[in-house]
Design a protein around this motif. Structure first.
Motif, short mmCIF file in Angstrom:
data_model
loop_
_atom_site.label_atom_id
_atom_site.label_comp_id
_atom_site.label_asym_id
_atom_site.label_seq_id
_atom_site.Cartn_x
_atom_site.Cartn_y
_atom_site.Cartn_z
N LEU A 1 0.76 -1.24 0.47
CA LEU A 1 0.19 0.04 -0.47
C LEU A 1 0.82 1.15 0.24
CD1 LEU A 1 -2.33 -1.01 2.33
CD2 LEU A 1 -2.70 -1.28 -0.55
N ALA A 2 2.02 0.81 0.53
CA ALA A 2 3.07 2.69 0.94
C ALA A 2 3.33 2.40 -0.95
CB ALA A 2 4.14 1.54 1.39
N LEU A 3 3.22 1.44 -2.22
CA LEU A 3 3.29 2.30 -3.74
C LEU A 3 2.93 2.69 -4.39
CD1 LEU A 3 4.90 -1.64 -3.40
CD2 LEU A 3 6.43 0.39 -2.86
N PRO A 4 3.00 3.80 -4.21
CA PRO A 4 1.67 4.98 -5.04
C PRO A 4 2.17 4.33 -6.46
CG PRO A 4 3.32 6.04 -3.68
CD PRO A 4 4.23 4.98 -3.45
N GLY A 5 2.72 4.46 -6.88
CA GLY A 5 3.21 4.63 -8.17
C GLY A 5 2.56 3.40 -8.90
N LEU A 6 2.63 2.14 -7.89
CA LEU A 6 2.28 0.71 -9.02
C LEU A 6 0.69 0.55 -9.65
CD1 LEU A 6 3.06 -2.07 -8.05
CD2 LEU A 6 1.79 -2.58 -6.79
N GLU A 7 0.97 0.11 -10.93
CA GLU A 7 -0.08 -0.01 -11.93
C GLU A 7 -0.46 -1.60 -11.40
OE1 GLU A 7 1.58 1.73 -15.43
OE2 GLU A 7 2.09 3.51 -14.82
N GLU A 8 0.56 -2.69 -11.83
CA GLU A 8 -0.29 -3.42 -11.77
C GLU A 8 0.73 -4.99 -10.79
OE1 GLU A 8 1.20 -5.50 -15.85
OE2 GLU A 8 1.54 -3.46 -16.41
N LEU A 9 -0.75 -5.01 -9.90
CA LEU A 9 -0.77 -6.11 -9.28
C LEU A 9 -1.25 -7.12 -9.06
CD1 LEU A 9 0.29 -6.66 -6.10
CD2 LEU A 9 -1.68 -5.48 -5.41
N TYR A 10 -0.09 -8.30 -9.25
CA TYR A 10 -0.69 -9.99 -9.20
C TYR A 10 -0.80 -10.69 -8.11
CZ TYR A 10 -0.06 -8.64 -14.01
OH TYR A 10 0.00 -7.62 -15.65
N LEU A 11 -1.27 -11.28 -7.50
CA LEU A 11 -1.93 -11.74 -6.31
C LEU A 11 -2.29 -13.59 -6.30
CD1 LEU A 11 -2.44 -9.33 -3.34
CD2 LEU A 11 -0.35 -9.84 -3.44
N SER A 12 -2.48 -13.71 -7.48
CA SER A 12 -3.61 -14.94 -7.63
C SER A 12 -2.56 -15.97 -7.13
CB SER A 12 -3.34 -15.72 -9.02
OG SER A 12 -3.81 -14.19 -9.92
N ARG A 13 -3.43 -16.87 -6.68
CA ARG A 13 -3.36 -18.04 -5.88
C ARG A 13 -2.43 -18.16 -4.83
NH1 ARG A 13 -2.87 -18.53 -11.48
NH2 ARG A 13 -0.65 -17.79 -11.27
N ASN A 14 -2.92 -17.67 -3.90
CA ASN A 14 -2.63 -17.41 -2.72
C ASN A 14 -3.23 -18.11 -1.66
OD1 ASN A 14 0.55 -15.82 -2.31
ND2 ASN A 14 -0.66 -14.87 -4.19
N GLN A 15 -2.97 -18.13 -0.14
CA GLN A 15 -4.04 -18.17 0.54
C GLN A 15 -4.59 -17.01 1.07
OE1 GLN A 15 -1.93 -20.57 3.02
NE2 GLN A 15 -1.32 -21.76 1.54
N LEU A 16 -5.16 -15.63 0.94
CA LEU A 16 -5.69 -14.50 0.76
C LEU A 16 -7.18 -14.44 1.09
CD1 LEU A 16 -4.09 -11.45 -1.81
CD2 LEU A 16 -3.12 -12.38 0.99
N SER A 17 -7.52 -13.92 2.70
CA SER A 17 -8.57 -13.82 2.87
C SER A 17 -9.30 -12.86 3.59
CB SER A 17 -8.72 -14.98 4.16
OG SER A 17 -8.32 -14.55 5.55
N LEU A 18 -9.22 -11.86 3.24
CA LEU A 18 -9.09 -10.57 3.43
C LEU A 18 -8.05 -9.41 2.76
CD1 LEU A 18 -9.51 -10.03 7.15
CD2 LEU A 18 -11.56 -9.89 5.89
#
Length: 1130
Positions: A282-299
């Motif tokens: 969340l501290a990366l204001p210039g981020l344009e692409e974020l891939y978090l597929s196939r993890n164990q995130l619930s929230l």
């Protein structure tokens, strides 16, 4: 070319090569005619010699073109070593050299040669076998001081030359992915100019040193699949880093200083072990692409909106239950992938994300908006939310309930008891039950519980479906007439003596009907009656007491085989909450296999009914396992409730033992299937870890020649099958329909399952008022048509306030809830909306009737006096039951009173063709029949065999001597289950592609133009053998393209049909033509994925692994033009 050839002649020759490769501009045609190019024409600056089969680079060529040559491509050749120093000394101006996709194994002896290319700026050595002999790269590599890009990917390097690599101070891009590096090369830290570094696919890397912080110019870093458990803090000091790929590792968290990467624009963290969303992101204001597929995130954090420049967000295949409201503030989002989570509700205002173009949301238990709306895209979600905010919502809890099981399992009686039908009927059922029990008491025999089969001496653990002695009758095998002393059951293949039993309480027989009693001698149980004889004199055995012995007489009780087939009824299960079940009772008769899959849909509750009184462990697959495979193939992740009927005919301990056995065998079958799919998925993973060139090196390796793209598709298919297993509610619930308490308990069980929000979350969703109005308009009293066209339904939608683009979502919801049929994914049937289900089912039931007497009486009752004689009608019935042929005027008699005009008949026949039930055998392709009677063929009724087609497919060539023609055969294999009715429907679908066809029960012999084709279905004959369906043709080798042209459309038609079975696992293979030619019973199978791939460059023959001395022409394995999609993918 000889080295003594004159330079000017060599220049002309290789200039022509370059022209064909498109690397130099072609001269104008006029100029070419006027004069030959002068000998002094300057050599080209770019030369492409890719895919020429070169084993070495001639020195004469280098001498001819080397003075100006700056770019040389030698990729996809057969070079086993670098060009010699004598050749390279002429290429002093060379700036780019591509040697990828060759056979280079070692460069130790070629170091001095490399030093001659001092001006080289770009060198590609990827997809070779460097390091296979254990040696490092030569020290001469360090002499390329001007080198800026070096590609060493997809080799077998265990380490890199430290000193040589450290001298490449101008190197900007280094690619060493998919090698065998055991540690991060320290020499890489000595390359200050490095901007791009790819170390992906080195599974043994495991760690990145803190010293990576010295690469201050690094902008792109790939560390995918490198076995990393954590990232170093030094990585967070790469201030210029813009793209970071660390997917496919074992990361559980990010370094504390990760937020210092202020220039990061793309971050890939997919396929890791992240249980919490990394707060540092969340501290990366210039981020344009974020891939978090196939993890164990619930929230997901509420602060997700801080990534204000985010354009791409992939969160698929996690455990996310809801999205934060702040997600609607990501106004720049263009890609949002959420599939495979547990999201039930989307935030209000979600439709504001109007820039989204890539949207994936399937495999979520969506309630609000409904799944059908969400699948259409964000604009539809916006329209739905807007309408819901400005209208009065309507809550209509309704669920589709499907009863399925073998014939005589007790489905009809169970349905009537659940629905609490008239007391008179219940009293009549009770009286019949009392008479049966009194007869049993008088006989002094034990209660019946056996299946129509001989018991084994011992009960081993359950075997695979193919090993069960009573394999479900997907297609009946032809049986020879049994001797007079015994009769064989065509359904289970069991033989019984006529003298082994008597039927208890037999109902009055009608003319022409024969009923005999029988029992298995070793079981010594009461007789199980024969089913009524069919029209051709065959006698069938039942596996349980007939429904007629336990149910009141129906209006057609005097006729044999008068079952009503598929039935649909509305059942208000809970009036207080207005909870309604739409109950579909499927027929247990295999005659209905061709139409019953149309009534299986996601979002329904399935009740699998088993007759406990006749169940024995050997009958498990036919009674239970087959239905679970069938349902799982058609409706993955289906919810199934197991119910055991006729519990009153068994002792208490017997009921407990049988329910326990069913439960145990279900668990064993599911475990076996899951582990089998897991093993196959692991094989695909192993193949993906190999180099593509390695997979192409020998046909002995698994997945020979299959591209990474097709393997990834196959892996995704296995992952889908593993994640969408049937949800089987346990334990088995025994019930006696005569026990009101047990019936009430089952009713409460069904209600509790239906109201369980985790199982059926859609039941409680709030719907817009317009959807309710649309439903009422479709079922208003004046809507008596058999079906509505899409445009008729669209007009009703406009009356309800739904525009055409939003109508489809509402219709999909009505289809899922069972109120109507709308086949949105079907290419032809999606033009119709089937709102009048009782009439449609009545019509379909007519064409699944196999009893000659029922059909004959129906024709007699509907035929006008003296119009058709009884003998003619009998002739038509016999032809129908034997060959599946009927003329239109007889079809019209069978369909009364549904057909009132010729237009009605034509519409129904058109519908039956599109559903795959029949086709017109004498209708010209482009001309009317000119008054001639049209004949229709129903393939599911065909009984005759075709031995000549069988002989042809086994090697007896009908078109000429076997030494002239080459055979082409595509084989589909079904290890778990062959979809019931598939062969009959496929037979109809291919009719528009073939001529001069001749149908058998298992074969179709036809022509595509003048090229013969044979379609053959082979049921499994052994425990480990799968069912197969093959498509074959033949032609001479020069004309083999005609055989490909003949079978390719047939393959594509089959692929379309198989798309209707998303949970079905099957494989496709191209059988070796050499093996077929010599009559091998087990020809070598090449992977079917090759059908969707182009022919490999420079390859003309493939070795057959079954016989190493035989080589198969590549034209017999790869089609001239690849198919659109891989036949193995969903």
């Amino acid at each position: 070319m000889a080295e003594t050839e004159r330079p000017e002649e060599a220049a002309r020759l290789w200039r022509d090569v370059a022209l064909r490769a498109g690397k130099v501009p072609e001269p104008e045609p006029e100029a070419a005619k006027e004069a030959e190019p002068p000998p002094e024409s300057p050599p080209p600056e770019m030369l492409n010699l890719s895919g020429r089969g070169l084993a070495e680079l001639p020195e004469g060529l280098c001498a001819a073109v080397g003075s100006r040559l700056r770019v040389l491509s030698l990729r996809r050749n057969r070079l086993a070593r670098l060009p010699s120093a004598a050749a390279l000394r002429h290429l002093g101006r060379l700036a780019e050299l591509d040697l990828s996709h060759n056979r280079l194994r070692c460069l130790r002896d070629d170091g001095p040669a490399l030093a001659l290319l001092g001006g080289l700026r770009k060198l590609s050595l990827s997809h070779n076998q460097l390091g296979a002999e254990g040696g490092p790269l030569p020290a001469g590599l360090g002499e390329l001081r001007q080198l800026e890009e070096l590609d060493l990917s997809f080799n077998r390097l265990g380490r890199l030359p430290e000193q040589a690599l450290g001298r490449l101070q101008q190197l900007r891009a280094l690619d060493v992915d998919h090698n065998q590096l055991a540690a991060f090369p320290p020499a890489l830290l000595q390359l200050p100019a490095l901007e791009e570094l790819d170390c992906s696919g080195n599974r043994l890397l495991r760690a990145v040193p803190e010293g990576i912080a010295c690469l201050q110019r690094l902008k792109v870093l790939w560390l995918s699949g490198a076995g990393l458990a954590c990232l170093p803090e030094g990585l967070c000091r790469l201030g210029a880093l813009e793209n970071l790929m660390v997917d496919g590792n074992s990361l559980r968290a990010l370094p504390a200083g990760f937020g210092n990467l202020r220039r990061l624009k793309m971050l890939n963290l997919s396929s890791n072990l992240l249980a919490d969303f990394p707060a540092a992101v969340l501290a990366l204001p210039g981020l344009e692409e974020l891939y978090l597929s196939r993890n164990q995130l619930s929230l997901l954090p509420k602060g997700l909106c801080q990534l204000g420049h985010l354009r791409t967000l992939w969160l698929d295949n996690n455990r996310i239950r809801y999205l934060p409201d702040s997600v609607v503030q990501l106004r720049h989002l263009e890609e949002l992938v959420l599939q495979g989570n547990q999201i039930a509700i989307l935030p209000e205002g979600f439709g504001q994300l109007s820039r989204i173009t890539l949207w994936k949301i399937k495999d979520n238990p969506l309630i609000q908006p409904p799944y059908e709306v969400c699948m259409k895209g964000v604009p539809y979600i916006a329209a739905y939310q807007q309408e819901l905010a400005h209208s009065q919502p309507a809550l209509k809890p309704r669920l589709k309930l499907v009863l399925m099981g073998l014939k005589n399992a007790g489905k009809t009686l169970l349905r009537k008891c659940l629905m609490e039908e008239e007391e008179e009927e219940e009293e009549e059922l009770g009286q019949r039950y009392s008479s049966i029990m009194a007869a049993r008491k008088d006989s002094g025999k034990p209660q019946p519980m056996g299946c129509c089969m001989e018991p084994r001496r011992e009960l081993p653990r359950p075997r695979s479906p193919k090993a069960q002695p009573n394999h479900p009758p997907i297609v009946e095998q032809p049986e020879a007439s049994p001797p007079a002393s015994s009769l064989k059951c065509p359904r289970f293949g069991c033989v019984f003596s006529k003298q082994q039993g008597m039927l208890l309480n037999p109902p009055p027989q009608t003319a022409g009907q024969t009923q005999l009693g029988c029992s298995a001698a070793e079981l010594q149980h009461d007789a199980l009656p024969f089913a009524p004889p069919t029209g051709n004199g065959d006698v069938c055995l039942g596996c349980s007491p007939p429904r007629a012995a336990m149910l009141p007489a129906s209006p057609a009780a005097g006729l044999p085989g008068s079952g009503r087939g598929i039935e649909v009824t509305d059942w208000t299960a809970d009036a207080e909450r207005s909870l309604t079940f739409i109950v579909y009772e499927l027929a247990g008769d295999p005659s209905y296999d061709v139409i019953q899959p149309f009534f299986l849909s996601p979002g329904a509750l399935y009740v699998l009914v088993v007759n406990l009184s006749t169940y024995v462990p050997q009958c498990f697959y036919s009674s239970v396992g087959h239905f679970l495979h069938w349902l799982g193939a058609k409706v993955p992740h289906a919810v199934v409730c197991m119910v055991g009927t006729h519990a009153d005919l068994c002792a208490e301990r017997e009921v407990e033992e049988k329910c326990l056995d069913i439960h145990r065998q279900i668990a064993w079958q599911e475990k076996r299937d899951y582990e089998g799919l897991q093993n196959l998925a692991q094989q695909v993973d192993y193949a993906l870890g190999q180099d593509f060139d390695l997979r192409c090196s020998s046909p002995h390796v698994a997945f020979y020649g299959v591209s990474d793209k097709n393997l990834r598709r196959k892996k995704a298919q296995f992952q889908y099958l593993l994640n969408h297993r049937p949800q089987i509610l346990s334990p088995v619930l025994p019930i006696s329909c005569w026990d009101c308490c047990q019936v009430r308990r089952l009713r409460e069980k069904l209600l509790s399952v239906a109201e369980h929000r985790d199982i059926f979350p859609n039941l409680h969703r709030v719907l817009p008022r317009s959807w309710q109005v649309l439903e009422e308009l479709h079922f208003q009293p004046q809507a008596q048509q058999l079906w509505l066209s899409w445009w008729d339904s669209a007009r009703l939608g406009l009356q309800a306030g739904l525009t055409e683009d939003r109508l489809q979502s509402a219709l999909s919801y009505l289809h899922e809830s069972g109120k109507l049929l709308f086949f949105e994914e079907h290419l032809t049937l999606r033009e119709y909306v089937f709102h009048n289900l009782p009439r449609l089912i009545d019509i379909l039931n007519v064409f699944c009737q196999r009893d000659a007497m029922v059909l004959f009486h129906k024709l007699l009752s509907n035929a006008p006096a003296d119009e058709l004689k009884a003998t003619q009608l009998h002739h038509y019935v016999e032809g129908f039951l034997l060959h599946g042929l009927l003329p239109t005027h007889v079809i019209r008699l069978l369909l009364k009173p549904h057909v009132q005009s010729r237009e009605d008949l034509q519409l129904i026949l058109e519908l039956l063709e599109k559903m795959g039930l029949c086709y017109c055998v004498n209708k010209p392709k482009s001309k009317p029949l000119n008054g001639a009677t049209a004949w229709y063929k129903f393939p599911c009724y065909v009984k005759n065999e075709m031995p000549h087609a069988e002989a042809w497919i086994n090697g007896t060539n009908l078109g000429g001597p076997s030494f002239v023609a080459e055979q082409l055969q595509i084989e589909y294999s079904f290890p778990f289950i062959f979809p019931p009715g598939l062969f009959a429907r496929y037979s109809v679908q291919i009719n528009s592609h073939v001529v001069q066809r001749s149908d058998g029960k298992y074969q179709i012999y036809a022509y595509r133009g003048k090229v013969p084709v044979v379609i053959s279905y082979r049921p499994a004959k052994g425990a480990q053998q799968p069912d197969t369906l093959s498509i074959a043709s033949h032609a001479s080798l020069p004309n083999i393209w005609t055989a490909w042209q003949a079978i390719t459309p047939l393959v594509e038609e089959l692929n379309v049909l198989l798309q209707e079975w998303p949970g079905l696992y099957y494989t496709v293979h191209v059988l070796c033509s050499k093996c077929l030619k010599r009559g091998s019973p087990h020809p070598h199978p090449f992977p079917g994925e090759l059908l969707s791939q182009p022919r490999p460059e420079g390859v003309t023959e493939i070795i057959c692994p079954k016989n190493g001395s035989e080589r198969v022409n590549v034209a017999l394995v790869y089609p001239p033009t690849p198919t659109v999609i891989s036949p193995c993918s969903k």
